[in-house]
Design a protein around this motif. Structure first.
Motif, PDB file in Angstrom:
ATOM      1  N   ALA A  80      -6.644 -11.216   5.495  1.00  0.00           N
ATOM      2  CA  ALA A  80      -6.503 -10.631   6.718  1.00  0.00           C
ATOM      3  C   ALA A  80      -5.050 -10.236   6.907  1.00  0.00           C
ATOM      4  O   ALA A  80      -4.721  -9.400   7.627  1.00  0.00           O
ATOM      5  CB  ALA A  80      -7.065 -11.437   7.958  1.00  0.00           C
ATOM      6  N   ARG A  81      -3.966 -10.887   6.342  1.00  0.00           N
ATOM      7  CA  ARG A  81      -2.708 -10.380   6.452  1.00  0.00           C
ATOM      8  C   ARG A  81      -2.211  -9.306   5.754  1.00  0.00           C
ATOM      9  O   ARG A  81      -1.171  -9.066   5.556  1.00  0.00           O
ATOM     10  CB  ARG A  81      -1.835 -11.647   6.468  1.00  0.00           C
ATOM     11  N   SER A  82      -3.178  -9.157   4.420  1.00  0.00           N
ATOM     12  CA  SER A  82      -2.797  -8.109   3.437  1.00  0.00           C
ATOM     13  C   SER A  82      -2.679  -6.617   3.907  1.00  0.00           C
ATOM     14  O   SER A  82      -3.294  -6.452   4.786  1.00  0.00           O
ATOM     15  CB  SER A  82      -3.618  -8.109   2.243  1.00  0.00           C
ATOM     16  N   LEU A  83      -1.421  -6.212   3.367  1.00  0.00           N
ATOM     17  CA  LEU A  83      -1.280  -4.568   3.726  1.00  0.00           C
ATOM     18  C   LEU A  83      -2.034  -3.842   2.406  1.00  0.00           C
ATOM     19  O   LEU A  83      -2.059  -4.323   1.429  1.00  0.00           O
ATOM     20  CB  LEU A  83       0.123  -4.303   3.984  1.00  0.00           C
ATOM     21  N   PHE A  84      -2.447  -2.676   2.902  1.00  0.00           N
ATOM     22  CA  PHE A  84      -3.288  -1.931   1.948  1.00  0.00           C
ATOM     23  C   PHE A  84      -2.826  -0.425   2.061  1.00  0.00           C
ATOM     24  O   PHE A  84      -2.617   0.053   3.042  1.00  0.00           O
ATOM     25  CB  PHE A  84      -4.804  -2.120   2.230  1.00  0.00           C
ATOM     26  N   VAL A  85      -2.445   0.065   0.734  1.00  0.00           N
ATOM     27  CA  VAL A  85      -2.063   1.743   0.689  1.00  0.00           C
ATOM     28  C   VAL A  85      -3.053   2.250  -0.448  1.00  0.00           C
ATOM     29  O   VAL A  85      -2.986   1.828  -1.433  1.00  0.00           O
ATOM     30  CB  VAL A  85      -0.554   1.737   0.337  1.00  0.00           C
ATOM     31  N   LEU A  86      -3.548   3.402  -0.184  1.00  0.00           N
ATOM     32  CA  LEU A  86      -4.443   4.129  -0.947  1.00  0.00           C
ATOM     33  C   LEU A  86      -3.209   5.081  -1.867  1.00  0.00           C
ATOM     34  O   LEU A  86      -2.291   5.634  -1.178  1.00  0.00           O
ATOM     35  CB  LEU A  86      -5.510   4.872  -0.330  1.00  0.00           C
ATOM     36  N   LYS A  87      -3.615   5.166  -3.017  1.00  0.00           N
ATOM     37  CA  LYS A  87      -2.835   6.371  -4.030  1.00  0.00           C
ATOM     38  C   LYS A  87      -3.709   7.203  -4.606  1.00  0.00           C
ATOM     39  O   LYS A  87      -4.864   6.739  -4.781  1.00  0.00           O
ATOM     40  CB  LYS A  87      -1.839   5.411  -4.776  1.00  0.00           C
ATOM     41  N   ALA A  88      -3.267   8.323  -5.158  1.00  0.00           N
ATOM     42  CA  ALA A  88      -4.052   9.072  -5.855  1.00  0.00           C
ATOM     43  C   ALA A  88      -3.668   9.425  -6.958  1.00  0.00           C
ATOM     44  O   ALA A  88      -4.524   9.866  -8.144  1.00  0.00           O
ATOM     45  CB  ALA A  88      -4.146  10.476  -5.096  1.00  0.00           C
ATOM     46  N   ARG A  89      -2.394   8.980  -7.521  1.00  0.00           N
ATOM     47  CA  ARG A  89      -2.368   8.986  -8.894  1.00  0.00           C
ATOM     48  C   ARG A  89      -1.523   7.805  -9.391  1.00  0.00           C
ATOM     49  O   ARG A  89      -1.635   6.622  -8.870  1.00  0.00           O
ATOM     50  CB  ARG A  89      -1.079  10.268  -8.856  1.00  0.00           C
ATOM     51  N   HIS A  90      -0.794   7.867 -10.583  1.00  0.00           N
ATOM     52  CA  HIS A  90      -0.565   6.609 -11.036  1.00  0.00           C
ATOM     53  C   HIS A  90       0.817   5.630 -10.401  1.00  0.00           C
ATOM     54  O   HIS A  90       0.392   4.378 -10.348  1.00  0.00           O
ATOM     55  CB  HIS A  90       0.327   6.745 -12.581  1.00  0.00           C
ATOM     56  N   SER A  91       1.764   6.307  -9.975  1.00  0.00           N
ATOM     57  CA  SER A  91       2.566   5.693  -9.239  1.00  0.00           C
ATOM     58  C   SER A  91       2.250   5.284  -7.945  1.00  0.00           C
ATOM     59  O   SER A  91       1.498   5.828  -7.130  1.00  0.00           O
ATOM     60  CB  SER A  91       4.020   6.432  -9.195  1.00  0.00           C
ATOM     61  N   ILE A  92       2.615   4.044  -7.433  1.00  0.00           N
ATOM     62  CA  ILE A  92       2.257   3.451  -6.181  1.00  0.00           C
ATOM     63  C   ILE A  92       3.168   4.111  -5.215  1.00  0.00           C
ATOM     64  O   ILE A  92       2.792   4.102  -3.803  1.00  0.00           O
ATOM     65  CB  ILE A  92       2.626   2.023  -6.063  1.00  0.00           C
ATOM     66  N   PHE A  93       4.267   4.951  -5.621  1.00  0.00           N
ATOM     67  CA  PHE A  93       4.907   5.793  -4.599  1.00  0.00           C
ATOM     68  C   PHE A  93       4.393   7.257  -4.368  1.00  0.00           C
ATOM     69  O   PHE A  93       4.819   7.677  -3.381  1.00  0.00           O
ATOM     70  CB  PHE A  93       6.341   5.623  -4.832  1.00  0.00           C
TER      71      PHE A  93
END
Length: 178
Positions: free
Chosen positions: A85-98
């Motif tokens: 429940a405390r985790s943050l989540f980011v979706l990505k479309a390519r290889h790099s997380i950035f």
């Protein structure tokens, strides 16, 4: 290890993609290590950020991706490392997380300067993410036993590149959040 976040890369996965059969043995070995690392990071109150491919499902959000992965044949690799429940989540479309994600902003808002990169794939997403973290002036740590690979020789080369070219600290997961 204050101002350190654990970044979990692409572990919410159905393994229904090219090279999955080559990845599965390494992913299977990494899951127990990652489960322990997640537990230690969470006990210390370190932010845990999942950054995951959206697999071309632009309408997807993390709950939908998690449900799909848990309904698949490799749910045993996803359930132990699922976000809490405390985790943050980011979706990505390519290889790099950035690449084209809000991750840099999120990390700066949280005051995070050091990243522990774990997950998959060492010679692809982890490598590219380590480079992008380095050029954004984050300290990078990569626990070698908490990253899964498709090709072991390329993974070893990638870890060496991260260490030598990007100044990443490559270590064993047992050395983190002791």
């Amino acid at each position: 290890m204050d101002k350190t976040a654990l970044i979990v890369i692409d572990m919410i996965n159905t393994y229904a993609h090219k090279d999955a059969e080559l990845l599965l043995p390494s992913a299977t070995a990494v899951v127990p290590v990652l489960t322990t690392l997640l537990g230690r990071a969470r006990e210390r109150g370190a932010p845990v950020v999942y950054v995951n491919d959206n697999f071309g499902e632009w309408r997807s959000h993390h709950g939908e991706l998690l449900d799909q992965a848990l309904a698949g044949p490799h749910a045993d690799l996803v359930d132990p490392v699922r976000p809490d429940a405390r985790s943050l989540f980011v979706l990505k479309a390519r290889h790099s997380i950035f690449f084209e994600t809000p991750l840099t902003y999120l990390l700066h808002e949280q005051g995070i300067r050091r990243l522990v990169l774990c997950g998959q794939v060492t010679e692809q997403c982890v490598l590219y993410s380590a480079l992008d973290a380095h050029i954004r002036h984050f300290e990078v740590i990569v626990p070698r036993d908490a990253v899964a690979h498709i090709h072991q020789d390329l993974a070893e080369a990638a870890l060496l590149m991260m260490e030598r070219n990007m100044g990443a600290h490559v270590c064993a997961s047992r050395d983190l959040w002791r």
